[in-house]
Design a protein around this motif. Structure first.
Motif, PDB file in Angstrom:
ATOM      1  N   PHE A   8       0.844  -1.195   0.000  1.00 29.45           N
ATOM      2  CA  PHE A   8       0.000   0.000   0.000  1.00 29.45           C
ATOM      3  C   PHE A   8       0.879   1.245   0.000  1.00 29.45           C
ATOM      4  CE2 PHE A   8      -3.055   2.943   1.898  1.00 29.45           C
ATOM      5  CZ  PHE A   8      -4.194   2.592   1.221  1.00 29.45           C
ATOM      6  N   LEU A   9       1.911   1.204   0.838  1.00 32.86           N
ATOM      7  CA  LEU A   9       2.839   2.323   0.951  1.00 32.86           C
ATOM      8  C   LEU A   9       3.590   2.510  -0.358  1.00 32.86           C
ATOM      9  CD1 LEU A   9       3.413   4.056   3.430  1.00 32.86           C
ATOM     10  CD2 LEU A   9       5.472   2.761   3.746  1.00 32.86           C
ATOM     11  N   ILE A  12       1.575   4.345  -2.851  1.00 30.39           N
ATOM     12  CA  ILE A  12       1.601   5.793  -2.614  1.00 30.39           C
ATOM     13  C   ILE A  12       2.878   6.380  -3.200  1.00 30.39           C
ATOM     14  CG2 ILE A  12       1.777   7.584  -0.838  1.00 30.39           C
ATOM     15  CD1 ILE A  12      -0.075   6.058   0.885  1.00 30.39           C
ATOM     16  N   VAL A  15       2.973   6.408  -7.088  1.00 30.23           N
ATOM     17  CA  VAL A  15       2.175   7.469  -7.706  1.00 30.23           C
ATOM     18  C   VAL A  15       2.864   8.811  -7.543  1.00 30.23           C
ATOM     19  CG1 VAL A  15      -0.023   8.675  -7.666  1.00 30.23           C
ATOM     20  CG2 VAL A  15       0.026   6.214  -7.400  1.00 30.23           C
ATOM     21  N   THR A  16       3.425   9.047  -6.353  1.00 30.08           N
ATOM     22  CA  THR A  16       4.062  10.337  -6.124  1.00 30.08           C
ATOM     23  C   THR A  16       5.388  10.445  -6.857  1.00 30.08           C
ATOM     24  OG1 THR A  16       5.021   9.444  -4.120  1.00 30.08           O
ATOM     25  CG2 THR A  16       3.027  10.753  -3.877  1.00 30.08           C
ATOM     26  N   MET A  18       5.808   9.678  -9.878  1.00 31.60           N
ATOM     27  CA  MET A  18       5.566   9.912 -11.303  1.00 31.60           C
ATOM     28  C   MET A  18       6.222  11.227 -11.730  1.00 31.60           C
ATOM     29  SD  MET A  18       1.739   8.581 -12.163  1.00 31.60           S
ATOM     30  CE  MET A  18       0.916   9.853 -11.281  1.00 31.60           C
ATOM     31  N   LEU A  20       7.224  14.723 -12.678  1.00 30.99           N
ATOM     32  CA  LEU A  20       6.507  15.979 -12.471  1.00 30.99           C
ATOM     33  C   LEU A  20       6.566  16.816 -13.740  1.00 30.99           C
ATOM     34  CD1 LEU A  20       7.744  16.920  -8.917  1.00 30.99           C
ATOM     35  CD2 LEU A  20       5.735  15.649  -9.563  1.00 30.99           C
ATOM     36  N   GLN A  21       5.541  17.569 -13.932  1.00 29.43           N
ATOM     37  CA  GLN A  21       5.481  18.464 -15.084  1.00 29.43           C
ATOM     38  C   GLN A  21       6.410  19.654 -14.830  1.00 29.43           C
ATOM     39  OE1 GLN A  21       1.907  17.899 -16.799  1.00 29.43           O
ATOM     40  NE2 GLN A  21       3.383  17.909 -18.445  1.00 29.43           N
ATOM     41  N   ASP A  23       7.120  23.224 -14.594  1.00 31.00           N
ATOM     42  CA  ASP A  23       6.124  24.287 -14.505  1.00 31.00           C
ATOM     43  C   ASP A  23       6.660  25.604 -15.078  1.00 31.00           C
ATOM     44  OD1 ASP A  23       6.389  24.409 -10.881  1.00 31.00           O
ATOM     45  OD2 ASP A  23       7.865  24.283 -12.457  1.00 31.00           O
ATOM     46  N   LYS A  65      -6.113  23.070 -11.436  1.00 30.02           N
ATOM     47  CA  LYS A  65      -6.516  22.165 -10.357  1.00 30.02           C
ATOM     48  C   LYS A  65      -7.938  21.728 -10.664  1.00 30.02           C
ATOM     49  CE  LYS A  65      -3.614  23.482  -6.486  1.00 30.02           C
ATOM     50  NZ  LYS A  65      -3.454  24.347  -5.314  1.00 30.02           N
ATOM     51  N   ALA A 116      -9.833   1.084  -5.889  1.00 32.91           N
ATOM     52  CA  ALA A 116      -9.918   0.481  -4.564  1.00 32.91           C
ATOM     53  C   ALA A 116     -11.345   0.003  -4.344  1.00 32.91           C
ATOM     54  CB  ALA A 116      -9.545   1.503  -3.504  1.00 32.91           C
ATOM     55  N   VAL A 129      -6.990  -3.272  -3.564  1.00 34.05           N
ATOM     56  CA  VAL A 129      -6.546  -2.287  -4.546  1.00 34.05           C
ATOM     57  C   VAL A 129      -6.198  -3.053  -5.820  1.00 34.05           C
ATOM     58  CG1 VAL A 129      -5.708  -0.509  -2.984  1.00 34.05           C
ATOM     59  CG2 VAL A 129      -4.198  -2.373  -3.616  1.00 34.05           C
ATOM     60  N   ILE A 249      -9.866   5.179 -10.826  1.00 36.94           N
ATOM     61  CA  ILE A 249      -9.446   6.356 -11.577  1.00 36.94           C
ATOM     62  C   ILE A 249      -8.793   5.837 -12.847  1.00 36.94           C
ATOM     63  CG2 ILE A 249      -7.907   8.344 -11.567  1.00 36.94           C
ATOM     64  CD1 ILE A 249      -8.147   8.175  -8.444  1.00 36.94           C
ATOM     65  N   PHE A 251      -6.679   6.522 -16.630  1.00 37.99           N
ATOM     66  CA  PHE A 251      -5.742   7.416 -17.314  1.00 37.99           C
ATOM     67  C   PHE A 251      -5.709   7.103 -18.799  1.00 37.99           C
ATOM     68  CE2 PHE A 251      -4.348   6.942 -12.983  1.00 37.99           C
ATOM     69  CZ  PHE A 251      -4.190   8.250 -12.592  1.00 37.99           C
TER      70      PHE A 251
END
Lengths: 251, 213
Positions: A8-9, A12, A15-16, A18, A20-21, A23, A65, A116, A129, A249, A251
Motif C-alpha cells: 500500500f505504501l 503511494i 504514484v508520487t 511519477m 513531475l510536469q 512548470d 486544479k 480500490a 486495490v 481512476i 488514465f
C-alpha cells in the motif's frame, strides 16, 4: 508491518514518484471572447469573484486544479477561472481553446485504471486495490491485492485476472472476469496452534462499471472463488463468494 | 517526446509569427509565398496540472488502554472535483504501557513487535467550508475546513483488524502548492487483548504538510 501494508505504501510512493510536469510558463496568450470572464480567489465556485476581465483582453494559464485554471491577466492579476469559460477563449490563431474531455468517451478509450474496492468475502470485510491495463476496449488485464479480516483469521490474496467488457459503450457496462492467484490465510495469534496456510485459487466473476465524472468510475463486482485447499486431511476444495464495491481512476 | 515536438513546433510558430515585418520583406525579396502556419497546436498536457497532493503528518495517537503515543503518517490525496477528494492514508505508532502493566510491574501484555501499530485506509473527503484566512493586511491564504471518512486495516497486537475512521481538519494553502494541515480523527477497531472483543476508539491529532503535484 505486513506485506499488504508495505505494498500500500509502495503504491503511494509509486504514484508520487511519477514524473513531475515542468512548470514553465508555456501557455500562449489567450484572448477572451465571452463578454467577460470571472476570476475567483480560489479553485471552486464557492470562492468569491474578485476581478472581471473584458472581451478582447488576454490571459495566460499558470496551472490547473481539477476543472479550474489559475490565470494571469495582462495587468498581473492572478485568479481562478472555470474550464467552461476557458473554453471560450481564443488561441493566437483565432481558434477556440480545446480541452480533451475527461468524459465517457475518454473512459472508453482508457488504457490504465487503478482503483480500490471494499466488500465482503465469506462474511469477512475486505479491502482491495487493483491496477488494470486495457489491451482493447473490451479486454483488460488486472492485478488485484486484497486483504480481509475475519473473526478467526485474516487473509492476503493476490490475483491476476482477465476482464472482458462486451459493451463498453453502455452506461452501466457489464463485465466478466476469469482469474487465478494465491491466498495466504493467517489465523489470529490468540488461537491455539496458529499456522499460516498458502493456497492457489481460481476465480470467476461478473460486475458492472459506470462512469461517474472526470476520471472517476464506480465498480460493482461479484466473484466466485475456488481455493485449492484439498490435501491429505481435507479432500474438499473450498468455495467462497465475495462481493465488492468501489471506485477507480482511469488514465 | 510528443510533448517536446509540440513545444518545438510552438516555439517555431511563435518565432515566425513574432516577426511579421521580417517575413513580409522576405516575401518581397524572394517573391515566394510563405505557408500559413497554423498555431492552434496548444497542447493541454503542457498545463501544469495539480490534482494530487502528498501529505506528511506527525502528531499523537491515543491507543485505547495503551497510552497516548506519537505517530507518523503519509497520505495521498486525489482531487476529483474542487470539493471532493479520495485519499490513501497510512500511519504508524508504537503503543505504550497499559495502567495495569505500570501498576503491577509484572510481565508486559504485548511483545515489542505487537506494540507496533500500523494502519492504512482508503478515505473519501469533502471540502465542507472553503474560505480564506486573513493573515495580515496584505497577506491572504486560501483555506478549507474538510471532513473525511473511510475504511481500512489496523495491525495491532499481532493481528490485522478491520477499521473505519472519520475526522475533520483544516487546511491552509501557504504557497500556491504548499499546504499546512491540522487534523483530528477517530480510528475505530476491535481489540481482543483483554480476552473479550472490545471496540476501541483511537483518537488522533496531527499536523501535516502537503504538496500539490
Amino acid at each position: 508491518m505486513n506485506a499488504f501494508s508495505s505494498l500500500f505504501l509502495l503504491l503511494i510512493l509509486a504514484v508520487t514518484g511519477m514524473p513531475l510536469q515542468a512548470d514553465e510558463d508555456i501557455s500562449p496568450p489567450l484572448t477572451i471572447s465571452d463578454p467577460y470572464i470571472e476570476m475567483r480567489t480560489g479553485p471552486g465556485n464557492r470562492y468569491p469573484i474578485f476581478n472581471v476581465e473584458d472581451r478582447g483582453k488576454t490571459i495566460r494559464i499558470l496551472q490547473r486544479k481539477t476543472n479550474w485554471f489559475q490565470v494571469q491577466s495582462e495587468n498581473g492579476k492572478q485568479g481562478w477561472v472555470h474550464k467552461q469559460q476557458m473554453q471560450n477563449t481564443l488561441l493566437p490563431s483565432g481558434s477556440q481553446l480545446q480541452f480533451s474531455e475527461q468524459d465517457r468517451s475518454a473512459f472508453e478509450q482508457r488504457k490504465w485504471e487503478i482503483g480500490a474496492l471494499t466488500g465482503e468475502i465469506k462474511n469477512a470485510p475486505l479491502l482491495s486495490v487493483y491496477g488494470g491495463y486495457a489491451f482493447t476496449k473490451n479486454i483488460s488485464l488486472e492485478l488485484e491485492l486484497e486483504h480481509s479480516v475475519g473473526n478467526v483469521s485474516s487473509s492476503d490474496l493476490a490475483r491476476l485476472s482477465l476482464l472482458m467488457q462486451p459493451f463498453p459503450e453502455w452506461k452501466y457496462s457489464p463485465f466478466f472476469t476469469l482469474g487465478a492467484g494465491a491466498i495466504q490465510v493467517k489465523p489470529n495469534a490468540t488461537l491455539i496452534d496458529p499456522a499460516d496456510r498458502n493456497n492457489a485459487l481460481s476465480q470467476v466473476g461478473f460486475g458492472l462499471k459506470t462512469y461517474l465524472a472526470r476520471r472517476f468510475v464506480l465498480r460493482l463486482q461479484l466473484n466466485q472463488l475456488v481455493i485449492f485447499s484439498a490435501n491429505n486431511e481435507e479432500d474438499q476444495n473450498e468455495e467462497l463468494t465475495e462481493w465488492k464495491i468501489g471506485f477507480a481512476i482511469f488514465f | 517526446m510528443e510533448n517536446r515536438l509540440c513545444h518545438l513546433f510552438l516555439a517555431l510558430a511563435l518565432l515566425i509569427t513574432a516577426s511579421p515585418a521580417l517575413a513580409a520583406s522576405d516575401d518581397e525579396q524572394t517573391g515566394l509565398i510563405q505557408p500559413t502556419v497554423e498555431r492552434n497546436q496548444f497542447d493541454e498536457a503542457t498545463i501544469d496540472s495539480n490534482d494530487f497532493e502528498i501529505i506528511l503528518s506527525a502528531g499523537y495517537l491515543s491507543i485505547e488502554d495503551f497510552a497516548v503515543n506519537s505517530m507518523l503518517g503519509v497520505k495521498l490525496n486525489y482531487y476529483v472535483t474542487d470539493s471532493l477528494f479520495v485519499q490513501l492514508d497510512w500511519l504508524q505508532a508504537t503503543a505504550g504501557d497499559t495502567s495495569y502493566e505500570i501498576l503491577s510491574g509484572g510481565a508486559p501484555l504485548l511483545t515489542d513487535e505487537e506494540r507496533e501499530l500500523t494502519a492504512y485506509a482508503i478515505n473519501l473527503g469533502y471540502n465542507l467550508l472553503p474560505g480564506e484566512v486573513f493573515f495580515s493586511e496584505h497577506t491572504t491564504f486560501n483555506s478549507a475546513f474538510f471532513i473525511n471518512a473511510g475504511i481500512g486495516n489496523a495491525t495491532f497486537a499481532g493481528n490485522d483488524r478491520f477499521s473505519y475512521n472519520y475526522g475533520a481538519g483544516f487546511r491552509v494553502l501557504l504557497l500556491e502548492n504548499l499546504s499546512l494541515y491540522s487534523e483530528f480523527r477517530n480510528h475505530v477497531f476491535d481489540v481482543d487483548v483483554f480476552g473479550i472483543n472490545k471496540t476501541t476508539n483511537n483518537l488522533q491529532f496531527s499536523i501535516a504538510v502537503g504538496w500539490y503535484f
